[in-house]
Design a protein around this motif. Structure first.
Motif, PDB file in Angstrom:
ATOM      1  N   ILE A 149      48.171  22.236  38.004  1.00 56.38           N
ATOM      2  CA  ILE A 149      48.827  23.516  37.738  1.00 56.38           C
ATOM      3  C   ILE A 149      49.086  24.254  39.049  1.00 56.38           C
ATOM      4  CG2 ILE A 149      47.728  23.715  35.471  1.00 56.38           C
ATOM      5  CD1 ILE A 149      45.875  25.851  36.718  1.00 56.38           C
ATOM      6  N   ASP A 150      49.932  25.258  38.973  1.00 55.88           N
ATOM      7  CA  ASP A 150      50.198  26.141  40.106  1.00 55.88           C
ATOM      8  C   ASP A 150      49.097  27.201  40.150  1.00 55.88           C
ATOM      9  OD1 ASP A 150      51.312  28.662  41.387  1.00 55.88           O
ATOM     10  OD2 ASP A 150      53.003  27.330  41.758  1.00 55.88           O
ATOM     11  N   ALA A 151      48.431  27.349  41.316  1.00 56.06           N
ATOM     12  CA  ALA A 151      47.316  28.278  41.426  1.00 56.06           C
ATOM     13  C   ALA A 151      47.741  29.726  41.234  1.00 56.06           C
ATOM     14  CB  ALA A 151      46.634  28.114  42.792  1.00 56.06           C
ATOM     15  N   SER A 152      48.998  30.043  41.476  1.00 53.89           N
ATOM     16  CA  SER A 152      49.482  31.420  41.344  1.00 53.89           C
ATOM     17  C   SER A 152      49.956  31.748  39.938  1.00 53.89           C
ATOM     18  CB  SER A 152      50.617  31.684  42.340  1.00 53.89           C
ATOM     19  OG  SER A 152      50.183  31.524  43.668  1.00 53.89           O
ATOM     20  N   THR A 153      50.718  30.851  39.343  1.00 54.25           N
ATOM     21  CA  THR A 153      51.318  31.121  38.031  1.00 54.25           C
ATOM     22  C   THR A 153      50.557  30.480  36.879  1.00 54.25           C
ATOM     23  OG1 THR A 153      52.758  29.167  38.100  1.00 54.25           O
ATOM     24  CG2 THR A 153      53.590  31.189  39.144  1.00 54.25           C
ATOM     25  N   HIS A 154      49.708  29.488  37.204  1.00 51.00           N
ATOM     26  CA  HIS A 154      48.957  28.722  36.202  1.00 51.00           C
ATOM     27  C   HIS A 154      49.880  27.895  35.309  1.00 51.00           C
ATOM     28  CE1 HIS A 154      45.360  30.815  37.487  1.00 51.00           C
ATOM     29  NE2 HIS A 154      45.979  31.976  37.285  1.00 51.00           N
ATOM     30  N   GLU A 155      51.114  27.704  35.754  1.00 52.44           N
ATOM     31  CA  GLU A 155      52.056  26.846  35.040  1.00 52.44           C
ATOM     32  C   GLU A 155      51.846  25.388  35.467  1.00 52.44           C
ATOM     33  OE1 GLU A 155      54.279  27.649  32.664  1.00 52.44           O
ATOM     34  OE2 GLU A 155      53.468  29.693  32.697  1.00 52.44           O
ATOM     35  N   PRO A 156      52.168  24.433  34.578  1.00 54.91           N
ATOM     36  CA  PRO A 156      52.040  23.013  34.960  1.00 54.91           C
ATOM     37  C   PRO A 156      52.921  22.677  36.155  1.00 54.91           C
ATOM     38  CG  PRO A 156      52.331  23.252  32.585  1.00 54.91           C
ATOM     39  CD  PRO A 156      52.593  24.600  33.175  1.00 54.91           C
ATOM     40  N   VAL A 157      52.430  21.816  37.014  1.00 56.61           N
ATOM     41  CA  VAL A 157      53.188  21.325  38.169  1.00 56.61           C
ATOM     42  C   VAL A 157      53.509  19.852  37.922  1.00 56.61           C
ATOM     43  CG1 VAL A 157      53.114  20.818  40.635  1.00 56.61           C
ATOM     44  CG2 VAL A 157      52.145  22.962  39.778  1.00 56.61           C
ATOM     45  N   PRO A 158      54.773  19.503  37.754  1.00 61.18           N
ATOM     46  CA  PRO A 158      55.121  18.113  37.431  1.00 61.18           C
ATOM     47  C   PRO A 158      55.112  17.190  38.646  1.00 61.18           C
ATOM     48  CG  PRO A 158      57.101  19.442  37.550  1.00 61.18           C
ATOM     49  CD  PRO A 158      55.942  20.392  37.736  1.00 61.18           C
ATOM     50  N   TYR A 159      54.777  15.928  38.395  1.00 57.59           N
ATOM     51  CA  TYR A 159      54.992  14.812  39.313  1.00 57.59           C
ATOM     52  C   TYR A 159      54.240  14.913  40.644  1.00 57.59           C
ATOM     53  CZ  TYR A 159      58.764  14.135  35.959  1.00 57.59           C
ATOM     54  OH  TYR A 159      59.484  13.989  34.803  1.00 57.59           O
ATOM     55  N   ALA A 160      53.097  15.573  40.678  1.00 57.10           N
ATOM     56  CA  ALA A 160      52.274  15.535  41.888  1.00 57.10           C
ATOM     57  C   ALA A 160      51.681  14.136  42.047  1.00 57.10           C
ATOM     58  CB  ALA A 160      51.154  16.571  41.807  1.00 57.10           C
ATOM     59  N   SER A 161      51.507  13.699  43.293  1.00 54.55           N
ATOM     60  CA  SER A 161      50.928  12.383  43.575  1.00 54.55           C
ATOM     61  C   SER A 161      49.435  12.519  43.787  1.00 54.55           C
ATOM     62  CB  SER A 161      51.579  11.781  44.826  1.00 54.55           C
ATOM     63  OG  SER A 161      52.961  11.565  44.623  1.00 54.55           O
ATOM     64  N   LEU A 162      48.657  11.663  43.125  1.00 55.67           N
ATOM     65  CA  LEU A 162      47.209  11.635  43.279  1.00 55.67           C
ATOM     66  C   LEU A 162      46.803  10.266  43.809  1.00 55.67           C
ATOM     67  CD1 LEU A 162      47.899  13.133  40.268  1.00 55.67           C
ATOM     68  CD2 LEU A 162      45.491  13.719  40.543  1.00 55.67           C
ATOM     69  N   SER A 163      45.964  10.239  44.833  1.00 55.49           N
ATOM     70  CA  SER A 163      45.523   8.966  45.381  1.00 55.49           C
ATOM     71  C   SER A 163      44.171   9.131  46.050  1.00 55.49           C
ATOM     72  CB  SER A 163      46.541   8.418  46.395  1.00 55.49           C
ATOM     73  OG  SER A 163      46.664   9.301  47.496  1.00 55.49           O
ATOM     74  N   VAL A 164      43.430   8.030  46.106  1.00 57.31           N
ATOM     75  CA  VAL A 164      42.165   7.983  46.817  1.00 57.31           C
ATOM     76  C   VAL A 164      42.416   7.221  48.105  1.00 57.31           C
ATOM     77  CG1 VAL A 164      39.751   7.276  46.754  1.00 57.31           C
ATOM     78  CG2 VAL A 164      40.876   8.071  44.662  1.00 57.31           C
ATOM     79  N   ALA A 165      42.254   7.905  49.231  1.00 56.64           N
ATOM     80  CA  ALA A 165      42.640   7.362  50.535  1.00 56.64           C
ATOM     81  C   ALA A 165      42.013   6.006  50.798  1.00 56.64           C
ATOM     82  CB  ALA A 165      42.237   8.339  51.640  1.00 56.64           C
ATOM     83  N   GLY A 166      42.865   5.055  51.221  1.00 62.31           N
ATOM     84  CA  GLY A 166      42.385   3.739  51.614  1.00 62.31           C
ATOM     85  C   GLY A 166      41.952   2.849  50.476  1.00 62.31           C
ATOM     86  N   THR A 167      42.311   3.198  49.239  1.00 65.01           N
ATOM     87  CA  THR A 167      41.910   2.399  48.072  1.00 65.01           C
ATOM     88  C   THR A 167      43.135   2.141  47.202  1.00 65.01           C
ATOM     89  OG1 THR A 167      41.504   4.129  46.419  1.00 65.01           O
ATOM     90  CG2 THR A 167      39.797   3.802  48.116  1.00 65.01           C
ATOM     91  N   PRO A 168      43.017   1.245  46.204  1.00 63.10           N
ATOM     92  CA  PRO A 168      44.156   1.008  45.305  1.00 63.10           C
ATOM     93  C   PRO A 168      44.328   2.093  44.250  1.00 63.10           C
ATOM     94  CG  PRO A 168      42.652  -0.883  45.407  1.00 63.10           C
ATOM     95  CD  PRO A 168      41.936   0.277  46.002  1.00 63.10           C
ATOM     96  N   ALA A 169      43.436   3.073  44.179  1.00 62.31           N
ATOM     97  CA  ALA A 169      43.465   4.069  43.113  1.00 62.31           C
ATOM     98  C   ALA A 169      44.523   5.128  43.386  1.00 62.31           C
ATOM     99  CB  ALA A 169      42.097   4.725  42.966  1.00 62.31           C
TER     100      ALA A 169
END
Length: 301
Positions: A45-65
């Motif tokens: 979510i957006d910390a200011s508006t609390h609205e959903p934030v689409p398509y953010a990338s999540l990854s664990v550095a140096g791993t396949p996750a």
């Protein structure tokens, strides 16, 4: 050695990504003698508006996750237990990068019996100065805009986070006005991409720690647009490249279009194209090929 991109082209196969429904909890699920997997599900979510934030990338550095949140900011990320002390990064242009160890993230962002919540803080952006420059203006097209002497290449799979990129280099100070790419064939009803522009690191691979665009830029490709060049107008962002600067202009798949194939044009070239096969995977350089991605720049003289 053949890359996945090349093998996909030769075999004419596209990967099918199956996505399980979100279970809206953070839990560790055993995977056998080798250990366990921590399944993190939640929403960005957006910390200011609390609205959903689409398509953010999540990854664990140096791993396949790794994964990409959906259009409502929802995500499911599976992390093998041995990576619980590694850094989890949540990245999106226009926001500050969120970083925490997987263990700290679970404790801080994932209340018991509740979804994980990632609140991204908007990154202030200096308003772009897009005034017409004084003096002589020269427009150039860099990358691969040639409609001739091209062959189709399969986009290397349909899992969110996969990217294909074309390096470009400017000789003089220039503004990036437009990016275009040629769709040779599309059998999906649609495919949804994000345009990323990264500076190249010393090894010639994209530096994903720095997004040069101040905000996400998305494009939808429909089946009817095959054999057409898709154009993205970037003038509003006032992105200026310095003399000698090298950047990678990349297309990242962010939707899950189901089964099908997408083919972009590809040319034999003296340089190389760039491929990334997952949201958290490394970049691979493919020599003697060029992706069908072009950039129009205005040189400032």
């Amino acid at each position: 050695m053949k890359t996945l991109f090349t093998r996909c082209y030769e075999q004419r196969l596209a990967a099918l990504c199956l996505f399980a429904g979100l279970s809206w909890s953070a839990q560790a699920a055993p995977t056998g003698p080798a250990g366990s997997v921590l399944t993190l599900t939640g929403q960005v979510i957006d910390a200011s508006t609390h609205e959903p934030v689409p398509y953010a990338s999540l990854s664990v550095a140096g791993t396949p996750a790794g994964t990409v949140a959906d259009a409502l900011g929802r995500f499911q990320l599976k992390v093998p237990a041995q990576y619980s002390h590694d850094s989890l990064r949540v990245v999106l242009a226009g926001y500050r990068t969120y970083t925490a160890s997987v263990q700290d993230f679970q404790q801080q962002a994932c209340p018991t019996e509740a979804p994980c919540v990632v609140a991204l803080v908007p990154q202030p952006v200096q308003p772009a100065d897009v005034a017409q420059p004084a003096g002589r203006v020269v427009r150039r097209t860099l990358g691969n805009a040639d409609y001739l002497q091209t062959v189709p290449q399969l986009f290397p799979g349909n899992a969110p986070g996969i990217q294909v990129g074309q390096p470009i280099r400017v000789k003089r100070r220039a503004q990036l006005e437009e990016v275009s790419f040629l769709v040779a064939r599309c059998t999906y009803e649609y495919a949804f991409f994000r345009l990323n522009v990264y500076p190249l690191a010393a090894d010639g691979r994209p530096n994903e720690q720095r997004h040069l665009l101040p905000a996400p830029v998305y494009v939808r490709v429909d089946r009817s647009e095959q054999a057409q060049r898709v154009r993205l107008d970037l003038r509003q962002y006032g992105l200026t490249l310095e003399p000698g600067q090298e950047v990678a202009v990349c297309l990242e798949l962010v939707s899950k279009p189901g089964s099908g194939e997408l083919e972009l044009t590809n040319t034999a070239a003296n340089g190389f194209l760039l491929e990334k096969y997952s949201a958290s995977g490394p970049w691979t350089k493919v020599d003697n090929y060029g992706a069908g991605i072009a950039a129009t720049v205005t040189e400032l003289r």
